[in-house]
Design a protein around this motif. Structure first.
Motif: not given
Ligand SMILES: [Zn+2]
Length: 386
Positions: A273-280, A309-317
């Motif tokens: 399936t295409p990447d649903p683009g979840y945020t973690a 918060l991680l969106d698959g490309e960027w991650k902020l701590i």
């Protein structure tokens, strides 16, 4: 991605499909709430209400009833808390008495007995603790067969970790074999998931408790009846997705269930399936203080509360108390999270911080009753507090 790298917090997210700011178990110890509130609805409660037999066999105190993780289980086995001592070999080779954890083989023996006697359908939570830290190593005979090579501290730690995972993996294999022998495997959903990883020296951190990739990126293996085998999904998914996935595969519909933060991964399991683009999302609330000032200065850190918060490309701590210590990583080009881009990419940091703030992530700082001396001693024996 796990929702925390603190054992009870992360397990609560697996068992409720909710992030910590929704299920309410925020810390391992300290002033705040560290017990899963009764209002939370666990996978065990939901499956139990749907007619499943439910049992949990856990291997360590931080995954136990003290934190409310027994909610909904008919059988909840943590007998090691009272058990007569099993031998525990420390990394220095000293044998000490450990009452707060047990090896995978012991836990597996009990679970296999339960499986033998249980009717269907059943929900079994098997919790293993062996790779958690080097305090509890596999039995000596096992270590002789799988010796740990000499080397630097980091090499030895990593090799030990591998041996412990291998030992645990073989025990999981016993469960799978038994299910196959009794003809139940083809009809059983098996999910292997971890609550967190280990630093093992990365980012000047040996254990877990904070939010770098090596601590919160975990294994997730799903083997489900009628689903294709051996597929590998590269999309970002979260451990809060486990419960919605299990409920959909088990065809259990609970309209009265509180909203979960996760999504069912069934479509992803079935086909490409295409990447649903979840945020973690993940957090580390009040987890640095107990390590002590010496430890923190050694690792170059200040006591704080961390939210990521991680969106698959960027991650902020995000560092709550010292925002100037916050970190931004371009994880798609820097997966090891080595170059903090907070100063050079403020617009990405601001975007993720805005998304974080849109969630009600701040712990309400209700004072908990505090841990008893006995509980603190248990955590100390497991290496959690000084
Ligand atoms: Zn853990």
């Amino acid at each position: 991605m796990a929702a925390a790298s603190i054992t009870p917090v992360s397990h609560a997210s697996i068992l409720t499909g909710q992030y910590p700011y929704h299920h309410g178990l925020r810390v391992l110890h300290g002033l705040y709430e560290y017990r899963l509130p009764d209002a939370a609805r666990t996978l065990a409660e939901v499956l139990g209400a749907a007619g499943y037999r439910t049992a949990a066999f856990v291997s360590a105190f931080p995954a136990g009833s003290r934190f409310g993780l027994d909610q909904g289980f008919e059988t909840f086995d943590e007998d090691f808390l009272e058990a007569s001592a099993s031998d525990v070999v420390t990394s220095e080779g000293t044998v000490v008495t450990g009452l707060n954890q047990r090896r995978a083989a012991e836990t597996t023996d009990l679970a296999l007995d339960w499986l033998e006697e249980s009717d269907e359908p059943f929900f079994l939570w098997l919790h293993y603790f062996d790779p958690h830290d080097p305090a509890l190593l596999p039995p000596e005979a096992y270590l002789r067969r799988h010796p740990v090579p000499r080397g630097t501290q980091q090499e030895v730690y990593r090799a030990l970790y591998d041996v412990e995972i291998r030992y645990m993996d073989e025990q999981i294999g016993r469960v799978i074999d038994r299910l196959a022998e009794s003809g139940r495997l083809d009809d059983t959903l098996v999910v292997v998931v971890s609550d967190h990883g280990e630093g093992l020296g990365d980012h000047t951190w040996w254990g877990h408790g904070i939010l770098y990739r090596e601590q919160i990126q975990v294994v997730l293996v799903v083997a489900a009846p009628h689903m294709p085998a051996g597929r590998r999904v590269r999309h970002l998914v979260r451990t809060v997705d486990v419960m919605p996935t299990v409920l959909e595969l088990a065809d259990v519909d609970r309209p009265d269930l509180p909203a979960m933060d996760g999504e069912s991964l069934v479509a992803m399991l079935a086909a490409d399936t295409p990447d649903p683009g979840y945020t973690a999302y993940a957090d580390a609330v009040n987890t640095l203080a107990p390590y002590g000032r010496d430890f923190l200065s050694l690792s170059g850190r200040r006591e704080d509360m961390l939210f990521t918060l991680l969106d698959g490309e960027w991650k902020l701590i995000h560092h709550l108390k010292h925002p100037e210590d916050s970190e931004l990583y371009h994880v798609s080009s820097d997966p090891r999270e080595s170059e903090n881009l907070l100063a050079s990419r403020p617009e990405e940091a601001a975007r993720l911080l805005g998304e974080l703030r849109a969630r009600d992530f701040l712990p309400d700082l209700r004072e908990g009753p505090g841990l008893s001396r006995e509980d603190l001693r248990r955590l100390k024996e497991l290496g959690y507090v000084e």
